[in-house]
Enzyme design. Structure first.
Site, PDB file in Angstrom:
ATOM      1  N   ASP A  53      -8.578  -1.100  15.457  1.00  0.00           N
ATOM      2  CA  ASP A  53      -8.619   0.189  14.762  1.00  0.00           C
ATOM      3  C   ASP A  53      -7.384   1.028  15.093  1.00  0.00           C
ATOM      4  O   ASP A  53      -7.228   2.147  14.597  1.00  0.00           O
ATOM      5  CB  ASP A  53      -9.923   0.944  15.045  1.00  0.00           C
ATOM      6  CG  ASP A  53     -10.148   1.203  16.521  1.00  0.00           C
ATOM      7  OD1 ASP A  53      -9.297   0.816  17.346  1.00  0.00           O
ATOM      8  OD2 ASP A  53     -11.189   1.802  16.859  1.00  0.00           O
ATOM      9  N   SER A  54      -6.463   0.454  15.914  1.00  0.00           N
ATOM     10  CA  SER A  54      -5.140   1.076  16.091  1.00  0.00           C
ATOM     11  C   SER A  54      -4.408   1.110  14.752  1.00  0.00           C
ATOM     12  O   SER A  54      -3.409   1.814  14.604  1.00  0.00           O
ATOM     13  CB  SER A  54      -4.315   0.318  17.137  1.00  0.00           C
ATOM     14  OG  SER A  54      -4.330  -1.069  16.880  1.00  0.00           O
ATOM     15  N   ASP A  92     -12.229  -4.861  14.974  1.00  0.00           N
ATOM     16  CA  ASP A  92     -12.853  -3.681  15.577  1.00  0.00           C
ATOM     17  C   ASP A  92     -13.903  -3.077  14.661  1.00  0.00           C
ATOM     18  O   ASP A  92     -13.656  -2.870  13.470  1.00  0.00           O
ATOM     19  CB  ASP A  92     -11.785  -2.599  15.825  1.00  0.00           C
ATOM     20  CG  ASP A  92     -11.305  -2.575  17.255  1.00  0.00           C
ATOM     21  OD1 ASP A  92     -12.077  -2.941  18.166  1.00  0.00           O
ATOM     22  OD2 ASP A  92     -10.137  -2.178  17.471  1.00  0.00           O
ATOM     23  N   LYS A 122     -15.403  -6.449  17.718  1.00  0.00           N
ATOM     24  CA  LYS A 122     -15.209  -5.792  19.016  1.00  0.00           C
ATOM     25  C   LYS A 122     -15.782  -4.385  18.935  1.00  0.00           C
ATOM     26  O   LYS A 122     -15.680  -3.737  17.905  1.00  0.00           O
ATOM     27  CB  LYS A 122     -13.711  -5.730  19.379  1.00  0.00           C
ATOM     28  CG  LYS A 122     -13.430  -4.933  20.661  1.00  0.00           C
ATOM     29  CD  LYS A 122     -12.029  -5.169  21.190  1.00  0.00           C
ATOM     30  CE  LYS A 122     -10.967  -4.313  20.583  1.00  0.00           C
ATOM     31  NZ  LYS A 122     -11.160  -2.863  20.742  1.00  0.00           N
ATOM     32  N   GLU A 124     -16.459  -0.673  21.461  1.00  0.00           N
ATOM     33  CA  GLU A 124     -16.138   0.039  22.699  1.00  0.00           C
ATOM     34  C   GLU A 124     -17.409   0.543  23.375  1.00  0.00           C
ATOM     35  O   GLU A 124     -18.335   0.992  22.702  1.00  0.00           O
ATOM     36  CB  GLU A 124     -15.216   1.229  22.385  1.00  0.00           C
ATOM     37  CG  GLU A 124     -13.887   0.812  21.796  1.00  0.00           C
ATOM     38  CD  GLU A 124     -12.952   1.993  21.508  1.00  0.00           C
ATOM     39  OE1 GLU A 124     -13.307   3.146  21.830  1.00  0.00           O
ATOM     40  OE2 GLU A 124     -11.869   1.742  20.954  1.00  0.00           O
ATOM     41  N   GLU A 191      -8.803  -1.657  29.180  1.00  0.00           N
ATOM     42  CA  GLU A 191      -7.626  -0.879  28.775  1.00  0.00           C
ATOM     43  C   GLU A 191      -7.293   0.201  29.800  1.00  0.00           C
ATOM     44  O   GLU A 191      -8.134   1.015  30.173  1.00  0.00           O
ATOM     45  CB  GLU A 191      -7.884  -0.241  27.398  1.00  0.00           C
ATOM     46  CG  GLU A 191      -6.685   0.576  26.915  1.00  0.00           C
ATOM     47  CD  GLU A 191      -6.696   0.865  25.419  1.00  0.00           C
ATOM     48  OE1 GLU A 191      -7.562   0.326  24.690  1.00  0.00           O
ATOM     49  OE2 GLU A 191      -5.819   1.632  24.982  1.00  0.00           O
TER      50      GLU A 191
END
Ligand code: KIV
Length: 273
Positions: A53-54, A92, A122, A124, A191
């Site tokens: 999602d960057s 993501d 993925k 978080e 991270e």
């Protein structure tokens, strides 16, 4: 040159990643958001491609990862999937598509798998998302976890500084890593946390850890493609190694093209019909 003992693997699966950790071969992962780049990365032999999602930052130009939508992630992931034969492609789950409840999380993950054809998702977080992880896994969808500096929580953190430098947060992170492993995640991104802590986590769990700003004691590394190629220039954390200065090269090429057009040097006789 690909020196991997897994170079002949036709497809990287979650099981191959597990084996890589077992055999002490580091996992190489990069982000990617489009067909043409994904072809290059796959041909070069990258193990894992993350449609991160960057993209919200480097593709869409947002300040954070929060605005990108599920539809946008599916568009990017589908483009990547059309190019990739060998790498494992992880996508993501964007902010707001899994935190609400586990049913919503499962629906989002199913859309990514069905509409983009991804290999895994993925998400978080630790304990707070474990119920959703269970539900997604029960549908047969592999899940990669993500702990430490989780950019979707930037408004809670208030800053992008290194996480888990204090004992309490470090203990919480270690506990979360165990929870994610027990839940069935196949790997965890760590991270921007101290290298010593990342090494400890990697030693305490069996599944691979993929670090970004987490030192060399993890099972693999991930970087944002636009950062490591030097396309982005306004982001220079200590952990970022730039392998190229593509921004300068692209700018130079574009200036040369503009000039060639202006001075009527392009196209020449051989470049026309
Ligand atoms: O979205 C992303 O690029 C990521 C990596 C930084 C791990 O999550």
């Amino acid at each position: 040159m690909n020196t991997s003992i897994f170079a002949s693997a036709k497809k990287i699966t979650t099981h191959v990643l597990q084996e890589m950790k077992h055999q002490d071969e580091k996992i190489a992962m990069l982000t990617c958001y489009d067909y043409s780049m994904a072809r290059i990365l796959d041909q070069a032999g990258i193990d894992v491609i993350l449609v991160g999602d960057s993209a919200s930052n480097v593709i869409a130009g947002h300040k954070t990862t929060l605005p990108i939508t599920l539809d946008e992630m599916i568009f990017l992931a589908s483009s990547v999937m059309r190019a990739v034969n060998r790498a494992l492609v992880v996508v993501d789950l964007p902010f707001g598509t899994y935190q609400g409840n586990s049913k919503e999380a499962l629906n989002s993950a199913i859309r990514i798998m069905k509409e983009a054809g991804a290999d895994a998702v993925k998400m978080e977080g630790g304990q707070e998302v474990v119920e959703s992880i269970h539900r997604i896994l029960s549908a047969g969808i592999p899940v990669m976890g993500h702990l430490g500096l989780t950019p979707q929580s930037i408004h809670k953190f208030g800053t992008y500084v290194v996480r888990a430098t204090q004992a309490e947060e470090a203990e919480r992170l270690k506990a979360d890593a165990r929870i994610l492993e027990e839940a069935g995640c196949f790997a965890i991104v760590l991270e921007k946390i101290p290298a010593k802590l990342a090494t400890e986590v990697t030693e305490q769990i069996k599944i691979p850890t993929i670090g970004i700003g987490a030192g060399g004691g993890v099972s693999g590394q991930v970087l944002v493609l636009y950062d490591m190629l030097g396309i982005t220039q306004d982001f220079s954390p200590r952990f970022l190694r730039r392998y190229h200065n593509l921004m300068e090269e692209i700018e130079g090429s574009v200036q040369k093209y503009i000039n060639d057009v202006k001075v009527k040097e392009f196209p020449n006789e051989r470049e026309q019909y």
